[in-house]
Structure formats: structure tokens, C-alpha cells
Scaffold this active site. Sequence first.
Site, PDB file in Angstrom:
ATOM      1  CB  CYS A  38     108.562 -30.559  54.302  1.00 54.99           C
ATOM      2  SG  CYS A  38     108.934 -30.286  52.576  1.00 54.99           S
ATOM      3  CB  THR A  40     106.130 -31.740  50.357  1.00 52.64           C
ATOM      4  OG1 THR A  40     107.273 -31.287  49.651  1.00 52.64           O
ATOM      5  CG2 THR A  40     105.464 -32.845  49.590  1.00 52.64           C
ATOM      6  CG  HIS A  43     102.408 -28.083  48.119  1.00 51.32           C
ATOM      7  ND1 HIS A  43     101.936 -26.922  47.580  1.00 51.32           N
ATOM      8  CD2 HIS A  43     103.743 -27.932  48.209  1.00 51.32           C
ATOM      9  CE1 HIS A  43     102.943 -26.102  47.357  1.00 51.32           C
ATOM     10  NE2 HIS A  43     104.051 -26.687  47.739  1.00 51.32           N
ATOM     11  CB  CYS A  99     119.976 -47.108  41.961  1.00 49.31           C
ATOM     12  SG  CYS A  99     118.485 -46.347  42.641  1.00 49.31           S
ATOM     13  CB  CYS A 107     115.949 -43.910  42.112  1.00 53.17           C
ATOM     14  SG  CYS A 107     115.007 -45.446  41.992  1.00 53.17           S
ATOM     15  NE  ARG A 200     110.033 -18.389  56.827  1.00 54.15           N
ATOM     16  CZ  ARG A 200     109.224 -19.252  56.216  1.00 54.15           C
ATOM     17  NH1 ARG A 200     109.005 -19.153  54.928  1.00 54.15           N
ATOM     18  NH2 ARG A 200     108.641 -20.199  56.899  1.00 54.15           N
ATOM     19  N   GLY A 263     114.060 -24.195  44.265  1.00 58.65           N
ATOM     20  CA  GLY A 263     112.674 -23.739  44.433  1.00 58.65           C
ATOM     21  C   GLY A 263     111.799 -24.189  43.276  1.00 58.65           C
TER      22      GLY A 263
END
Length: 352
Positions: A38, A40, A43, A99, A107, A200, A263
Amino acid sequence: MRAVVKTSSEPGLEMIDVPMPELGPDEVLLQVKATSICGTDLHIRNWDPWAQTHVTPPIVVGHEMCGVVVDKGPKADGPEIGQLVSVESHVVCNRCAFCRTGKGHLCENTKILGVGRDGVYAEFVAVPAANAWPDPPDMPYSIASLQENFGNAVHTASVPLVSGRKVLVTGCGPVGVMAVAVARALGARLIIASDVSDYRLAMAKQMGADITVNPATGDVVDTIMDVSEGEGIDVLLEMSGAPSAINEGFTSLKSGGEAALLGLTSAPLEFNLDDHVIFKGASVYGIVGRRLWIDWYQMRGLLRSGAVDLSPIVTHRYALDDFDRAFETMASGECGKVIMFPDPQDADGPLE
Ligand code: NAD
Ligand code: ZN
């Protein structure tokens, strides 16, 4: 066991031997069958400012996976040994006000696998039994792995009403193209997709976009006004985080329209709130994670009914040992989902 670890506060990742995970009383031990990359994770690998403030090395990276239950803690309910499961990456407390009121995705004590606790780029991982989502045994490992990410697309495309409406998807990375497929499945009238990458955009077309536009070579707002008889779009699904795409999306949005924003912008942006939201009477939704567990049930329905077929977006498979090459492919942008297999024998298609 072998695991891909962020070992120190600098760019890069390493595969090293680490101890087997400790199994908590309410946890299941999973043998990882497939795991996907992903943004993330990029990063974290690049060690950018976001990673520097959210991740404390050493930590096993990765949060998208499927695997088989191989052990259970004494208090673990749920999936039995041998069951194939995908994993919800947000470990929530089940006690806070969010939650307790059906908003577990908000949460305040969330720990994310591979960000706040050890992740899934490993041979084994321990997760709360409640985070293990049973999959049909015949589900391909690649698809089972990327469901967590698919859930972001399902969440974004199901908060506004897309049925019978004109939808713009800005940003056709993996989540954007999955959102195109969901909008199609949910009965959108017209789907326009924008991205700065023609690779893409071709994927977006394959997943069901009617019209694609590259802002580097065409005008997004003009294109939309042309195909909508000057009306604009009913729904914006923002999947790029690019300020220019956000502005094009809101400029194209009809009065009374709905915008769902997933995004992430890397910095505060200049935005005409008056014209884009207030005078339009627009509704704007921030989208984070997956709603527990509505989005997982909807994913199951979309996949099992055949309304959405995610197989075209699995473009690359690597052995986990080859994680560096897998990350380079992901960073290039010339890919859909990139899947890695701790045991190459588990690959459900040819490895790169
Ligand atoms: P990605 O980076 O692979 O995709 C972003 C796409 O936007 C790329 O294809 C890129 O070419 C395109 N893009 C860049 N500039 C553009 C422009 N001006 N116009 C149109 N398209 C442009 O990311 P992804 O994995 O598909 O995720 C999509 C976004 O969602 C990312 O920003 C990611 O950080 C974010 N995200 C948020 C959550 C959440 O919970 N809110 C969860 C997952 C991902
Ligand atoms: Zn909580």
C-alpha cells in the site's frame, strides 16, 4: 522467522530473522500466504515526514494480507485452525465511545498493523481473533490479501449515493480504480476518471470508467461539462490527494452534489470553500479506513456475486524475499496491486 523490518530511523527496509510473534490470549497466529503493498508502506520505506512521526523502529512493516490460522490463544473466538482469513489492519479497543456506537473506524485507541504494532511482511503474524475475516477457501490469495485496501474504495463509493448518478473519480491508483469498479457495480450512470498516468487511466477504463481524462493533456472540467450537458457531476470520489485534482473535482460538482474524500494531501491546501462547498450546498465526507464491519460485508457481497472482479488490477507478483524489487515496481506507478508471497509456492500466478 523471516520478516521485512524497518530497523532504524532512515530510508530503507531490511529482511532479517526475528523471533516468532507472541500470541496473546484473544489472538490467532496466522501463517501469511500473501501480502500486498500500500502507499503507506512506501512512505515508511522512504522515511518521509509522515513516517517519522507515526512509526517507531524497529517494527515489522505491512498491513494488507491473507493467511491461514495455525494457532489460537485460550480466549480467542472466531476462526478455527486451518481457516483462510484476511485481516482488518486497524486493531481497535472495542471500549471507547466510537467503538461502542458502531464507529470503530474512528476508535481513538487504534493501532495499525505495520505502523503502530508489528505488521504482516513476515512468515507469521499474531492478530486479535476479532480482526481475522474468514474468506471462502477458494478465494485466490492475491484477492484475499488486497481486500483491506478494497474496503477503502467500498467505503468511499458507498457513503454518497452513486446509483443512477454521474460520478467523477480523481486519481486512479489501486484504490481509485477499485472505486470505479464499485461505482459501476452500484449502478452509476456515468463514470469519469482522471489521472496524470495513462497507464492508470487504461486500468480505470478496464474496471468500468466510461470516460478517462489526463489533466496533463486534456481539461478535466471542460471534458466533464461537455459530457454532462453543462450540468457537472453529482458525486466526486477523490482518490489522489492532488490539490489540482481536488479543485477540478469541486469545480465540476453540481449544486447539491456530494464529495467523498479519501486521498491524503501531504500539506494544507488553498481551497475556495465559498464557491466549492457553501454556495453549492455541497455535502463533503471525510473517509477513513473501513467501517467495522459494514464495508467488509459489502465487499464480500460485491466479490461473491461477481459484481466486482478485482483480478485485472493484480498486475505483479513477487516472492517476499524480492521485496526491494516489488517496492520499486510500486514506486514506479506502472502497476496495479503488487502482491508478495513469503512462500513462492503459494503464488497464485507467475512471479516476476
Ligand atoms: P496512489 O498514490 O497509488 O494513487 C494516487 C493516484 O493519483 C496516482 O495514480 C496518481 O498518478 C494520481 N494523481 C496524481 N496527481 C493527480 C492529478 N493531478 N489528477 C488526477 N490524478 C492524480 O494511492 P492509492 O493507494 O490508490 O490511494 C489513494 C489515496 O488514498 C492516497 O492519497 C492514499 O494516501 C489515500 N488513502 C487514504 C486512506 C484513508 O483511510 N483515508 C486509506 C488508503 C489510502
Ligand atoms: Zn475504540
